[in-house]
Design a protein around this motif. Structure first.
Motif, PDB file in Angstrom:
ATOM      1  N   ASN A   1       0.909  -1.097  -0.030  1.00  0.00           N
ATOM      2  CA  ASN A   1       0.053  -0.095   0.029  1.00  0.00           C
ATOM      3  C   ASN A   1       0.900   1.280  -0.013  1.00  0.00           C
ATOM      4  OD1 ASN A   1       1.009   0.104   2.859  1.00  0.00           O
ATOM      5  ND2 ASN A   1      -1.027  -0.764   3.566  1.00  0.00           N
TER       6      ASN A   1
ATOM      7  N   THR B   1      -9.123  -3.672  -3.585  1.00  0.00           N
ATOM      8  CA  THR B   1      -7.768  -3.419  -3.154  1.00  0.00           C
ATOM      9  C   THR B   1      -6.621  -3.121  -4.028  1.00  0.00           C
ATOM     10  OG1 THR B   1      -8.552  -4.606  -1.199  1.00  0.00           O
ATOM     11  CG2 THR B   1      -6.301  -4.236  -1.262  1.00  0.00           C
TER      12      THR B   1
ATOM     13  N   ASN C   1      -7.495  -0.462   3.229  1.00  0.00           N
ATOM     14  CA  ASN C   1      -7.570   0.849   3.564  1.00  0.00           C
ATOM     15  C   ASN C   1      -9.036   1.722   3.440  1.00  0.00           C
ATOM     16  OD1 ASN C   1      -8.724   2.523   0.910  1.00  0.00           O
ATOM     17  ND2 ASN C   1      -7.809   0.681  -0.016  1.00  0.00           N
TER      18      ASN C   1
END
Ligand code: ADP
Ligand code: MG
Length: 287
Positions: free
Chosen positions: A116, A143, A188
């Protein structure tokens, strides 16, 4: 509480695929005020698939080879995607997973990072205009992971997971039963909110590191609420254990099932409101 009515209650639950480890858990289920659900593998099926990859074939080969070292469902999706495209995977010389962030691997002297934003920031990778693309994927509930090779940004790989068909109905019923419903995930915030919206959850706790999941459950308990935790993964186990009622998904990991007080068979989320209904009926009979 008469032992007989509790036994009838747990027996009825078992017939429906709700396996209580003991009668005391059925009694405690009656008192629940809040329920926390893990996202991946609990609300979703936990079998993600790659939907988009913006890099070139060389980057895909390195990325997928690196992910072979990870047991994460995201990694499995990436490896499957590369394999479908008949890409030969390379030998990995060194591998490190960075919990909640991604992975780092060395392949023939090349450094590969997949993960990420935080992972890229911590490694000072310039991802250019990727942020706009990331947001596009995330609002769709995907994602999105960034890939860097030798410190150079090489693309985004986006993965989507399927929501369990009965999740919206199960969550509706839990709310009707007066429970506060919360989603908990390491993913997230934007992706989590998109999934939450699809199933009717308005409270989301996102970007939670695996070791922090139990702390989040504890925080709800400190507000004076009796809380259930529903999860499937190894990293849900401490939260399942600390919750007033830990509910494991039957299709999940052995570790989660062991840490929980109840297991619902087949990952059927409708069994959760059902369990609560049975607990209410049982306790009413006792009084
Ligand atoms: P979840 O609760 O969704 O399983 P994790 O804490 O396991 O969350 O992961 C959080 C985030 O870390 C993921 O959304 C992803 O961005 C990144 N991540 C975790 N594992 C991997 C991996 N094997 N490859 C790339 N990124 C990963
Ligand atoms: Mg999970």
């Amino acid at each position: 509480a008469t032992p007989t009515s509790i036994m009838v209650g747990t027996g009825k639950a078992a017939e429906n695929g709700i396996l209580f480890k003991g009668g005391e858990h059925l009694e405690r289920t009656h008192q629940l005020e809040a329920i926390v659900l893990d996202k991946t593998g609990t609300i979703t099926k936990g079998k993600p698939e790659v939907t988009d990859f913006t890099g070139d074939e060389e980057a895909l080969q390195l990325l997928a080879s690196a992910e072979r070292g990870s047991e994460h469902p995201l990694a499995e999706a990436i490896v499957a995607y590369a394999t479908e495209q008949a890409i030969d995977l390379a030998e990995v010389d060194d591998f490190k997973s960075i919990p909640g962030h991604g992975i780092e691997a060395i392949i023939s002297g090349n450094n590969i990072l997949v993960g990420n934003r935080k992972l890229m920031q911590e490694n000072q990778i310039d991802v250019g205009g990727a942020e706009i693309e990331l947001v596009d994927y995330e609002v769709d509930g995907k994602t999105a992971m960034l890939v860097a090779v030798n410190g150079i940004y090489r693309g985004i790989v986006a993965v989507a997971d399927t929501i369990r068909e009965t999740a919206p109905q199960a969550i509706k019923e839990l709310k009707e039963q007066g429970l506060e419903v919360i989603m908990l995930t390491g993913d997230n915030e934007r992706t989590a909110k998109a999934i939450a919206k699809q199933v009717g959850i308005d409270q989301v706790i996102a970007q939670v590191l695996p070791e922090e999941k139990a702390d989040k459950v504890k925080e709800i308990q400190l507000k004076g609420k009796k809380v259930a935790m529903v999860g499937d993964g190894v990293n849900d186990a401490p939260a399942l254990a600390i919750a007033d009622i830990g509910i494991a998904i039957g299709t999940g990991t052995e570790v989660a099932i062991e840490a929980a007080d109840v297991t619902i068979l087949g990952g059927e989320l409708l069994l959760i409101p059902k369990a609560i209904k049975i607990s209410h009926a049982t306790i009413k009979n006792i009084r």
